[in-house]
Design an enzyme around this catalytic site. Sequence first.
Site, PDB file in Angstrom:
ATOM      1  CD  GLU A 152     -18.715  27.959  18.608  1.00 34.85           C
ATOM      2  OE1 GLU A 152     -19.723  27.429  19.098  1.00 34.85           O
ATOM      3  OE2 GLU A 152     -17.975  27.370  17.779  1.00 34.85           O
TER       4      GLU A 152
ATOM      5  CG  ASN B  50     -11.002  36.823  12.913  1.00 31.90           C
ATOM      6  OD1 ASN B  50     -10.868  37.668  12.029  1.00 31.90           O
ATOM      7  ND2 ASN B  50     -10.831  35.527  12.702  1.00 31.90           N
TER       8      ASN B  50
ATOM      9  CE1 TYR C   7     -17.237  32.940   8.798  1.00 32.09           C
ATOM     10  CE2 TYR C   7     -16.652  33.793  10.955  1.00 32.09           C
ATOM     11  CZ  TYR C   7     -16.412  32.938   9.900  1.00 32.09           C
ATOM     12  OH  TYR C   7     -15.347  32.083   9.948  1.00 32.09           O
TER      13      TYR C   7
END
Length: 167
Positions: A123, A128, A135
């Site tokens: 998560e 962010n 990611y």
Amino acid sequence: MSSVPSPIPQFKAPPPPARKLYFYRMQPTDISDVLAIENDVYPFPWTRGNFLDSINSGYETWILRDGTGALSGYFLLMLSVDDAHLLNITVHRDLQGQGIGILLLDKAKAIAQEKKLEAVLLEVRPSNTRAEKIYRQYGFSRIGVRKGYYPAPNNQREDALVMKLAL
């Protein structure tokens, strides 16, 4: 004959030697160093108890230290039957942007692959954006949203983006 000044050769200083980094299993004695980074990086940090519980539960808890023993980063990975859940991954504020997060992700991924798991889940806060971008570049894709998952300022809650890396 006219004298043409010859250029003065420019010498570059050699690049600093690459820092050697070493992975170790997180131990209770590491938690003070971990908390120093955790409390510096996050507005809502994990507690000593969260880290101890993860170690005592047998999660894959790893730290990355340099040759001087300084802590560069860490991650905690919970394994299940089909997948791994990356609970926390953090790089020392002064070392962010230097590829250490990728080293941590590589180690987490390798552990999941070694255990023959199908995916790594995590998560991330929508606020962010830097982490979400890392990611995505690493190969994670967004698979859902957890409403009100994270604490936020003023007694509010922030959603979590759920991301998955298929192995």
